[in-house]
Structures are given as C-alpha cells and as structure tokens.
Write a protein that holds these residues in place. Structure first.
Motif, PDB file in Angstrom:
ATOM      1  N   ASP A 101      16.079  68.124  25.580  1.00  0.00           N
ATOM      2  CA  ASP A 101      16.442  66.992  26.450  1.00  0.00           C
ATOM      3  C   ASP A 101      16.987  67.488  27.786  1.00  0.00           C
ATOM      4  OD1 ASP A 101      15.686  65.233  24.489  1.00  0.00           O
ATOM      5  OD2 ASP A 101      17.731  64.772  23.814  1.00  0.00           O
ATOM      6  N   ASP A 104      14.156  68.532  29.997  1.00  0.00           N
ATOM      7  CA  ASP A 104      13.471  67.350  30.548  1.00  0.00           C
ATOM      8  C   ASP A 104      14.297  66.701  31.657  1.00  0.00           C
ATOM      9  OD1 ASP A 104      11.383  67.709  28.781  1.00  0.00           O
ATOM     10  OD2 ASP A 104      12.128  66.268  27.310  1.00  0.00           O
ATOM     11  N   GLU A 105      15.605  66.572  31.436  1.00  0.00           N
ATOM     12  CA  GLU A 105      16.471  65.948  32.444  1.00  0.00           C
ATOM     13  C   GLU A 105      16.542  66.788  33.711  1.00  0.00           C
ATOM     14  OE1 GLU A 105      20.152  65.392  30.435  1.00  0.00           O
ATOM     15  OE2 GLU A 105      19.324  63.955  28.993  1.00  0.00           O
ATOM     16  N   LYS A 108      13.630  66.207  35.868  1.00  0.00           N
ATOM     17  CA  LYS A 108      13.681  64.928  36.573  1.00  0.00           C
ATOM     18  C   LYS A 108      14.619  64.989  37.778  1.00  0.00           C
ATOM     19  CE  LYS A 108      12.760  62.262  32.367  1.00  0.00           C
ATOM     20  NZ  LYS A 108      13.333  61.345  31.345  1.00  0.00           N
TER      21      LYS A 108
END
Length: 259
Positions: A101, A104-105, A108
């Motif tokens: 996670d 992925d963050e 972004k």
C-alpha cells in the motif's frame, strides 16, 4: 471577515497528514534530530506527553524528509478488532499489505517517479527456489531479504530505497490490548523480523539444507528500519516487555523524548 479554511495552518485537534507538510511549522529542529537517529540506528522509540504532536511530527515533518533521502515510510496502526481478537494476528500478512500500500501511495504522490518492489535475483539454486516460493508471500523477513524497493524516474532506475516501518500510537498495543497473547506475539514477531539471522520458522524449515545457500542468495543484515511512537505514560509498560518479560535491547537503546 471571512476566513479561508483551506489556507488555515491550524488543524485544531487533528494530527497533520503528510500532505500538510507545507503548513507544518515550528518543529524543524525536532524533525532533523529524529531524522539523524533514523540514519544512524535501526530502531528508534519516540515518546512524548499526550497531545504534544508526535503523529504530526512524523506525518508532516519526518515522512517528507525521509522520502527526500531515499527512505520509504510505511505507517502501521492497529485497530480495535486487532486488540480484542482471540485469533493470532497474521503480522507478516498485515505488514506485507502495508508495504505494498505504501508503494502504491508513494506512486500517487509523485507522478514523475515510480517505486517498485523488485526481486534481486532469479535464484539459480533449485532448493532456494523452493523456499522462495514457500515464503515470499507470507514472510515479510523473506520478502525484504530477496527484494529491494527501487525508485525509477522516466523508466530509469535512480536508487534503492530503505523501508522504515512506523508504528504510531504504539501505546494502543501495549495498554489497550485485552489479549496479552496479542502483545507477546507482536514482540516475538518483531524480534524475528528485526534480526539479521533467519527467523525461527524459516530456520526450522531449512535446517536440512546448506546454510551457505542462504548466505549467498539473501540480502545480508537488516535492510530496513523501525520507528515506534508512543505516549510517555506507556514507556514503563514498554520497558516491562523489553527488559523483563522479553529481552529486546533495540527497544531501549535509542529513544527520543519530544518536548
């Protein structure tokens, strides 16, 4: 007179988030002191009185600085259901998910860079491939001794990144947990994960095989770091666990008191 709440640097009683870094002020000295400890130690315990701003310091002060210096912050908070569960929490699975996670963050946050979890080798040894298949999906220790986190810009690898696991509000674990076994399991998990040697479960599964295989194929040492943040009134309970109930020198050797 109307106030633009979007430009108001005051978050009331809510902790600052990482995206609030531009309006987080007044803690520069503390941020750099804590960062210097991260650079020179594998485990740091940060503690302070309740409400002093530990989470804000970590989120809006330390985390952006970590990213600028090739660290990947991975924040882990436990929920009430974790504390009251009669079942053993699968810590490895939880932390592997938090790691993915966080990648992925991070991707972004900045569209110009890409973080990847990359295997260090195809592993030519047949026995090692068997163990890799067995442990890569359910052992965070194995995953981070066989993979690196890399940062790419425009398709070109720029650097390797060091993951730092941040256990914020850690007093929730050692004070609020109604299941003493949960706390004990967590600390035993940390002991295995923070060790440079093979964890107990992997060592037992591999005891019939040549250890030289693992020394040759695995990333040596401990290629990650830990930061625990908790209230000052929970430090005594932490001391009980790392001094008396179990022996965990790393949790008492490097501490930072936030005033």
């Amino acid at each position: 007179m109307k106030t633009n709440i979007h430009n108001n640097p005051w978050n009331a009683f809510l902790p600052y988030k990482e995206e609030d870094a531009h309006k987080f002020k007044g803690r520069k000295k503390n941020v750099y002191e804590l960062f210097e400890l991260v650079q020179s130690h594998s485990t740091i315990v940060c503690y302070a009185d309740s409400g002093i701003g530990k989470s804000s310091l970590i989120n809006a002060g330390l985390s952006p600085l970590l990213r600028q210096n090739n660290y990947l912050p991975i924040k882990i908070l436990f929920t009430e259901s974790d504390f009251i569960s009669d079942k053993n929490l699968a810590m490895d699975n939880l932390v592997i998910k938090k790691l993915k996670d966080a990648i992925d963050e991070s991707n972004k946050l900045n569209s110009e860079v890409e973080y990847r979890l990359e295997r260090i080798s195809d592993f030519s040894n047949t026995d090692f491939k068997i163990f890799d298949k067995q442990f890569s999906d359910n052992s965070i220790w194995w995953l981070l001794h066989t993979h690196t986190i890399t940062c790419h810009a425009y398709g070109i690898k720029m650097c390797d990144c060091c993951p730092i696991f941040i256990f914020d509000q850690f007093e929730e674990v050692i004070i609020r947990s109604r299941n003493i076994k949960f706390v004990e399991n967590f600390f035993n998990w940390y002991i295995d994960f923070s060790a440079s040697s093979l964890p107990t479960n992997i060592e037992q599964a591999c005891k019939e095989y040549d250890n030289e295989i693992f020394h040759r194929e695995l990333i040596p040492g401990t290629p990650y770091k830990f930061l625990f943040s908790l209230r000052q009134d929970a430090v005594g309970m932490l001391d009980y666990w790392c001094n008396q109930r179990l022996r965990i020198p790393s949790l008492k050797d490097t501490r930072y008191y936030l005033l």
